[in-house]
Design a protein around this motif. Sequence first.
Motif, PDB file in Angstrom:
ATOM      1  N   ARG A  38       0.836  -1.216   0.000  1.00 34.06           N
ATOM      2  CA  ARG A  38       0.000   0.000   0.000  1.00 34.06           C
ATOM      3  C   ARG A  38       0.866   1.260   0.000  1.00 34.06           C
ATOM      4  O   ARG A  38       0.561   2.244  -0.698  1.00 34.06           O
ATOM      5  N   LEU A  39       1.947   1.244   0.764  1.00 30.26           N
ATOM      6  CA  LEU A  39       2.796   2.429   0.871  1.00 30.26           C
ATOM      7  C   LEU A  39       3.686   2.629  -0.345  1.00 30.26           C
ATOM      8  O   LEU A  39       4.054   3.756  -0.678  1.00 30.26           O
ATOM      9  N   THR A  40       4.045   1.544  -1.003  1.00 27.51           N
ATOM     10  CA  THR A  40       4.980   1.625  -2.121  1.00 27.51           C
ATOM     11  C   THR A  40       4.318   1.585  -3.487  1.00 27.51           C
ATOM     12  O   THR A  40       4.963   1.900  -4.497  1.00 27.51           O
ATOM     13  N   GLY A  41       3.031   1.193  -3.546  1.00 26.15           N
ATOM     14  CA  GLY A  41       2.351   1.111  -4.836  1.00 26.15           C
ATOM     15  C   GLY A  41       2.781  -0.066  -5.670  1.00 26.15           C
ATOM     16  O   GLY A  41       2.632  -0.053  -6.906  1.00 26.15           O
ATOM     17  N   LEU A  42       3.281  -1.116  -5.021  1.00 27.12           N
ATOM     18  CA  LEU A  42       3.768  -2.283  -5.763  1.00 27.12           C
ATOM     19  C   LEU A  42       2.658  -3.083  -6.424  1.00 27.12           C
ATOM     20  O   LEU A  42       2.931  -4.006  -7.193  1.00 27.12           O
ATOM     21  N   ASP A  43       1.406  -2.757  -6.144  1.00 27.98           N
ATOM     22  CA  ASP A  43       0.297  -3.484  -6.758  1.00 27.98           C
ATOM     23  C   ASP A  43       0.081  -3.074  -8.208  1.00 27.98           C
ATOM     24  O   ASP A  43      -0.554  -3.807  -8.968  1.00 27.98           O
ATOM     25  N   ALA A  44       0.581  -1.933  -8.608  1.00 25.34           N
ATOM     26  CA  ALA A  44       0.387  -1.456  -9.983  1.00 25.34           C
ATOM     27  C   ALA A  44       1.104  -2.377 -10.958  1.00 25.34           C
ATOM     28  O   ALA A  44       2.316  -2.542 -10.894  1.00 25.34           O
ATOM     29  N   GLY A  45       0.329  -3.014 -11.819  1.00 27.97           N
ATOM     30  CA  GLY A  45       0.913  -3.854 -12.850  1.00 27.97           C
ATOM     31  C   GLY A  45       1.412  -5.195 -12.377  1.00 27.97           C
ATOM     32  O   GLY A  45       2.113  -5.881 -13.125  1.00 27.97           O
ATOM     33  N   THR A  46       1.071  -5.593 -11.162  1.00 27.26           N
ATOM     34  CA  THR A  46       1.551  -6.870 -10.626  1.00 27.26           C
ATOM     35  C   THR A  46       0.391  -7.654 -10.023  1.00 27.26           C
ATOM     36  O   THR A  46      -0.663  -7.086  -9.710  1.00 27.26           O
ATOM     37  N   PRO A  47       0.566  -8.967  -9.817  1.00 30.67           N
ATOM     38  CA  PRO A  47      -0.484  -9.771  -9.187  1.00 30.67           C
ATOM     39  C   PRO A  47      -0.810  -9.336  -7.759  1.00 30.67           C
ATOM     40  O   PRO A  47      -1.827  -9.764  -7.204  1.00 30.67           O
ATOM     41  N   LEU A  48       0.030  -8.492  -7.151  1.00 27.49           N
ATOM     42  CA  LEU A  48      -0.248  -8.012  -5.801  1.00 27.49           C
ATOM     43  C   LEU A  48      -1.509  -7.162  -5.756  1.00 27.49           C
ATOM     44  O   LEU A  48      -2.031  -6.887  -4.671  1.00 27.49           O
ATOM     45  N   ALA A  49      -2.004  -6.762  -6.923  1.00 22.55           N
ATOM     46  CA  ALA A  49      -3.259  -6.000  -6.967  1.00 22.55           C
ATOM     47  C   ALA A  49      -4.433  -6.822  -6.444  1.00 22.55           C
ATOM     48  O   ALA A  49      -5.398  -6.266  -5.914  1.00 22.55           O
ATOM     49  N   VAL A  50      -4.362  -8.136  -6.590  1.00 19.66           N
ATOM     50  CA  VAL A  50      -5.485  -8.987  -6.174  1.00 19.66           C
ATOM     51  C   VAL A  50      -5.649  -8.999  -4.658  1.00 19.66           C
ATOM     52  O   VAL A  50      -6.726  -8.673  -4.148  1.00 19.66           O
ATOM     53  N   PRO A  51      -4.627  -9.347  -3.862  1.00 19.66           N
ATOM     54  CA  PRO A  51      -4.828  -9.325  -2.408  1.00 19.66           C
ATOM     55  C   PRO A  51      -4.966  -7.927  -1.832  1.00 19.66           C
ATOM     56  O   PRO A  51      -5.409  -7.770  -0.683  1.00 19.66           O
ATOM     57  N   MET A  52      -4.631  -6.889  -2.603  1.00 20.65           N
ATOM     58  CA  MET A  52      -4.696  -5.526  -2.077  1.00 20.65           C
ATOM     59  C   MET A  52      -6.109  -5.124  -1.672  1.00 20.65           C
ATOM     60  O   MET A  52      -6.296  -4.254  -0.815  1.00 20.65           O
ATOM     61  N   VAL A  53      -7.128  -5.769  -2.257  1.00 21.72           N
ATOM     62  CA  VAL A  53      -8.507  -5.429  -1.890  1.00 21.72           C
ATOM     63  C   VAL A  53      -8.798  -5.801  -0.442  1.00 21.72           C
ATOM     64  O   VAL A  53      -9.789  -5.331   0.138  1.00 21.72           O
ATOM     65  N   LEU A  54      -7.947  -6.629   0.158  1.00 22.43           N
ATOM     66  CA  LEU A  54      -8.155  -7.074   1.539  1.00 22.43           C
ATOM     67  C   LEU A  54      -7.515  -6.141   2.559  1.00 22.43           C
ATOM     68  O   LEU A  54      -7.532  -6.447   3.756  1.00 22.43           O
ATOM     69  N   PHE A  55      -6.979  -5.020   2.129  1.00 24.01           N
ATOM     70  CA  PHE A  55      -6.265  -4.144   3.052  1.00 24.01           C
ATOM     71  C   PHE A  55      -7.112  -3.718   4.256  1.00 24.01           C
ATOM     72  O   PHE A  55      -6.621  -3.767   5.394  1.00 24.01           O
ATOM     73  N   PRO A  56      -8.364  -3.294   4.102  1.00 21.33           N
ATOM     74  CA  PRO A  56      -9.146  -2.936   5.297  1.00 21.33           C
ATOM     75  C   PRO A  56      -9.318  -4.107   6.261  1.00 21.33           C
ATOM     76  O   PRO A  56      -9.302  -3.919   7.482  1.00 21.33           O
ATOM     77  N   TYR A  57      -9.481  -5.315   5.713  1.00 18.83           N
ATOM     78  CA  TYR A  57      -9.630  -6.485   6.574  1.00 18.83           C
ATOM     79  C   TYR A  57      -8.316  -6.786   7.295  1.00 18.83           C
ATOM     80  O   TYR A  57      -8.316  -7.240   8.449  1.00 18.83           O
ATOM     81  N   SER A  58      -7.203  -6.538   6.632  1.00 14.02           N
ATOM     82  CA  SER A  58      -5.912  -6.774   7.279  1.00 14.02           C
ATOM     83  C   SER A  58      -5.709  -5.818   8.451  1.00 14.02           C
ATOM     84  O   SER A  58      -5.079  -6.183   9.455  1.00 14.02           O
ATOM     85  N   ALA A  59      -6.249  -4.598   8.334  1.00 13.05           N
ATOM     86  CA  ALA A  59      -6.154  -3.656   9.450  1.00 13.05           C
ATOM     87  C   ALA A  59      -6.968  -4.152  10.644  1.00 13.05           C
ATOM     88  O   ALA A  59      -6.531  -4.042  11.801  1.00 13.05           O
ATOM     89  N   LEU A  60      -8.135  -4.712  10.377  1.00  3.97           N
ATOM     90  CA  LEU A  60      -8.940  -5.288  11.460  1.00  3.97           C
ATOM     91  C   LEU A  60      -8.213  -6.458  12.108  1.00  3.97           C
ATOM     92  O   LEU A  60      -8.263  -6.631  13.336  1.00  3.97           O
TER      93      LEU A  60
END
Length: 337
Positions: free
Chosen positions: A44-66
Amino acid sequence: MAGTVTDIPRAADRRRGRGRRGRTWGLLGCGLVLALPAGLLVVRLTGLDAGTPLAVPMVLFPYSALLSLLVLGVMVAVRALRSRWAVAVVAALVAVQVGLLVPRFVPEGRHIPSGSTELRVATLNTDVGGADPRAVAELVRTERIDVLALEQLPPGGVAALDKAGLGALMPYRELHPEYDSSIYSRRPLSHGGTTDSDTAWPQTTAELTLDGSTVRFVAVHTYYPLGDADRWTRDMTALASLARRGGPDTVFLGDFNASLDHAPMRRLLSAGLTDTHAELGHGWARTWPVGHALVPPMVQLDHVLHGSGLAGVSVGERTLPGTDHRAVVAVLALLPE
């Protein structure tokens, strides 16, 4: 008696040893649980999800905070896990996560002059025409929708919607089922067509003149990152380029296949657009998936974004049968220049 006295400290040592081992294993378990939240925070801080498969789990970020908050609570509540350094590290992790999420839950409170013209808009991914056409027409009728964007609408879906009465409710339209999206309106549209930007398929556009202001609409449907993260990123980049040229009276609405935690979405917003949900403090909207008995809606992929010439009045989601996306309904106010 001497043997008994000697056994007492040995037993105490064994208990302390077991306690230390239990604490070590407990802290190790907490660390393993926090690997996902920590990893997603780095992305989230580095933007590594752009153009990479990391974009898929990134949708879980709010749940990861919980999840991080839950682990912190366990560490504080369980005495054996009260390691000062460990609690401090997890607390810092939670603080950064919360700091990134809180703004979308705080309404911007923009001043909307009394008597401002309001525009009621909606967007729905029809799931290749699977959405119940009568339900779509009823949504337009009950919500008094002025402009409707429909994604994944095939030619057969257009005919079914007309048969259900949408044609009478919204006689003006810019239809492009040969590509993907279409725009329906209660009022006359102008300058309709499709974009020639670098997107997987052309995006449908049209303009509506209302009380002297001309609002440009873009019905959005991007490629999905699970299929090709690089293609999805290029779609979002092309939309950002369109937004920079669009002016303040612009509305982008549709299925972006992106959440507010994706770097390409944040870049799109930085091009002069505002997410209506975040603007009004509705930070936990979930529009996908629906229609599954065991899986509730979990993430927001569908958005109404607007330029600085408009302000959000209200926004919400509606569930319609036959599609795996929820509709988004928003009321936007035209601001005086």
